[in-house]
Design an enzyme around this catalytic site. Structure first.
Site, mmCIF file in Angstrom:
data_model
loop_
_atom_site.group_PDB
_atom_site.id
_atom_site.type_symbol
_atom_site.label_atom_id
_atom_site.label_comp_id
_atom_site.label_asym_id
_atom_site.label_seq_id
_atom_site.Cartn_x
_atom_site.Cartn_y
_atom_site.Cartn_z
ATOM 1 N N CYS A 152 -0.231 4.224 -6.439
ATOM 2 C CA CYS A 152 -1.405 3.704 -5.737
ATOM 3 C C CYS A 152 -1.642 2.316 -6.313
ATOM 4 O O CYS A 152 -1.638 2.139 -7.532
ATOM 5 C CB CYS A 152 -2.628 4.581 -5.964
ATOM 6 S SG CYS A 152 -4.170 3.817 -5.389
ATOM 7 N N CYS A 160 0.872 -1.186 0.000
ATOM 8 C CA CYS A 160 0.000 0.000 0.000
ATOM 9 C C CYS A 160 0.897 1.221 0.000
ATOM 10 O O CYS A 160 1.769 1.350 0.873
ATOM 11 C CB CYS A 160 -0.891 0.015 1.240
ATOM 12 S SG CYS A 160 -1.867 1.537 1.429
#
Lengths: 241, 241
Positions: free
Chosen positions: A203, A89
């Site tokens: 992302c 992440c």
């Protein structure tokens, strides 16, 4: 363990943010590993527990910190023998330094992995276009590290973030791939028109909106760079973690 | 953990046999989970450490037991908070009872998962055709459990195992999908000609040879059944483990 097996270093993947990104990272590690037998593949333990407070909300000051939950995951991975930890992440790297302070093993930082991936490209980018959640952009950890490495970078303006980037990420999360590709292409056009010659997909949802967008060749997927760093670490005690 | 998160039970996935099967199981769990937000997904920890002695060779008496390595994985998953463990490998269930003897949490046995999946099909199969590694077939755990449930079953004869099943599994492992589909279809024809009206894919490689074979509707993927069992366990404290 049998002594005739290859000796690889075990890597822990901290996931759950969201859980699909941790699967994507595992799949990329598997695909990047030269292997002809099961035991040639790398030892990986994945903590994919998605009950973690929202990262973007926490950075905006609108919710509790995810750090205790993430730190619990890191401790679990260390207990399972992880010799390094990778976080699947980008946004969660806002807490990387606080997390590191409580860790016994190295963190394979996603921005270091990106920097190494940029270094292997044929041409050094003159301006990097950074795409990510508004949490990642607000946090600033990407920009600081890119500047420290001497790179110029830009991010979408607020209108582009609202019209294209945030909705592209949301479209991937609800599995609307066609919509996601169109939205991603809108953001990519905006950044290339402003001079970005490398789009950094910071992302883990955005790579799923890349194929078919026309921006594949000038993009760099941070999760793919992280998978490369995982493979480097696991395969070589001489590799720099 | 935040008290406003859904309370799901954490499941440990014992993988590495091979590592792609553990990814396949995680992907099936993710796809089977009704979710609109990250935190609706189920907490899963995956031990995917492929340095495990060969299962088929061990059952044939030609190599060391994988039990110590598998048991280390189970202990790691328990230490990471797993409240049940699922093994992403059919053949490894040869050691299920010995493994259970050292476990504090329940094992979600793949053959129990298969039995529950068969029970939800519209028609009860009159004869099950069991496809698996020769280790799984030699072990006999599938056949004993299917008989205990009152099912008739057949396995490929040695000529079919040599000509179709073993090579189909090997073709998947070397990513030759077209070859794998043809080989799988050969085994499927052999079993249906002998009266099998349900093909049980009791090897985690075989589902990758199913799509396009023409036998999709009359097949049952044991790894998919196991994913259903994982979701049932994680989502309901009332669910039978």
């Amino acid at each position: 363990m049998e002594s005739n097996f290859p000796r690889y270093r075990r890597v822990g993947i901290l996931g759950g943010m969201g859980p699909a990104a941790a699967l994507d990272l595992q799949a990329k590690v598997l695909a990047l590993t030269p292997a002809t037998r099961d035991e040639d593949h790398l030892p990986v333990v994945t903590w994919n527990v998605p009950q973690i407070p929202d990262r973007v909300a926490a950075i905006a000051g609108h919710g509790p910190s995810p750090l205790p939950a993430i730190a619990e995951g890191a401790r679990s991975l260390e207990a399972a023998g992880a010799e390094a930890i990778a976080i699947a992440c980008n946004t969660a790297h806002h807490w990387a330094e606080e997390l590191r302070a409580g860790m016994r093993v190295p963190l394979l930082h996603i921005v270091d992995a990106v920097a190494e991936a940029i270094a292997t490209r044929p041409a050094r980018p003159s301006r990097i276009g950074l795409l990510g959640t508004r949490g990642t952009l607000a946090s600033g950890f990407y920009g600081r590290r890119l500047e420290a490495l001497g790179f110029a970078w830009i991010a979408p303006d607020e209108a582009c973030q609202v019209a294209y980037v945030d909705p592209a990420i949301a479209a991937v999360k609800r599995a609307d791939r066609r919509g996601a590709i169109e939205l991603f292409a809108g953001a990519a056009r905006h950044l290339t028109e402003r001079g970005a010659d490398l789009l950094l997909l910071g992302c883990t949802e955005l790579p799923l909106a890349l194929a078919g967008s026309g921006f594949e060749a000038r993009s760099l997927d941070a999760n793919h760079a992280l998978a490369e760093a995982v493979v480097r670490f696991a395969r070589g005690p001489q590799a720099r973690p």
